[in-house]
Design an enzyme around this catalytic site. Structure first.
Site, short mmCIF file in Angstrom:
data_model
loop_
_atom_site.label_atom_id
_atom_site.label_comp_id
_atom_site.label_asym_id
_atom_site.label_seq_id
_atom_site.Cartn_x
_atom_site.Cartn_y
_atom_site.Cartn_z
N CYS A 138 17.17 -3.41 9.26
CA CYS A 138 17.85 -3.05 8.00
C CYS A 138 16.94 -2.41 6.97
O CYS A 138 17.41 -2.03 5.90
CB CYS A 138 18.52 -4.29 7.41
N CYS A 167 3.32 -14.39 13.56
CA CYS A 167 3.14 -13.66 14.80
C CYS A 167 4.39 -12.83 15.04
O CYS A 167 5.44 -13.37 15.40
CB CYS A 167 2.91 -14.68 15.93
N CYS A 216 19.16 -9.30 6.92
CA CYS A 216 20.07 -9.10 8.05
C CYS A 216 19.99 -10.23 9.07
O CYS A 216 20.75 -10.24 10.03
CB CYS A 216 19.81 -7.75 8.73
N CYS A 230 14.35 -11.87 9.06
CA CYS A 230 14.61 -11.08 7.86
C CYS A 230 15.68 -11.78 7.01
O CYS A 230 16.73 -12.14 7.52
CB CYS A 230 15.09 -9.70 8.29
#
Ligand code: ZN
Length: 173
Positions: A81, A149, A129, A126
């Site tokens: 996104c 990571c 999204c 995230c």
């Protein structure tokens, strides 16, 4: 004291009303406008490998991402996104073969616990999204001691001289 609290609360409310929904995405405290797409829409938007990692919590093979060697100044945004997740100042070479960071842009990453392996791991994604990015471990460098990571395929690098908006526009054209 009560009057002062009321004034602060009012100022906050007015500030919130003045911000457009687009601005709210970048507000530091909550209020991130979530992006929700159907499985079909994600499949159209992403490559198969991006879809496997971002939407199915897959993991790319170690050492495969060109971002491992990315050393320029800039911002790492969600490949799903375009939301800004890390700055190049937070990146370090962990030697694992995955792009690694010791911190995230505040509030732009959310975590949850998964049990895909025998032991619990902290997955992070995230905040806009929900796209899976990687796992966070407690063996990172100072000052946080954390190691984010990350799957390189779940990120896009935006060099400092280029603005995030332009990059996203190019991608969708
Ligand atoms: Zn995203």
């Amino acid at each position: 004291m009560q009057r002062r609290y009321f004034l602060y609360a009012s100022a906050g409310l007015i500030a919130a009303l003045l911000l457009s929904p687009k601005d709210m995405v970048f507000a530091d405290h909550g209020e991130i406008e979530k992006m929700t797409l159907s499985k079909d829409e994600w499949e159209k938007r992403l490559t198969p490998e991006q879809f496997r990692v971002l939407r199915k919590e897959g993991t790319e093979p170690s050492g495969t991402s060109p971002l491992n060697n990315e050393k320029r100044k800039g911002t790492y945004v969600c490949a799903g996104c375009g939301f800004e997740l890390f700055s190049s100042d937070m990146k370090y070479d962990s030697g694992t073969g995955w792009p690694s960071f010791f911190d995230t842009i505040e509030g732009h990453v959310e975590t949850s616990t998964d049990f895909k392996l025998l032991y619990p791991r902290t997955e992070y994604h995230c905040a806009r999204c929900g796209g899976h990015q990687g796992h966070v471990f407690k063996d990172g460098p100072k000052p946080t001691g954390l190691r984010y990571c990350n799957n390189g395929v779940a990120l896009k690098f935006v060099p400092a001289e280029k603005k995030t908006g332009e990059e996203i526009k190019e991608k969708t054209e």
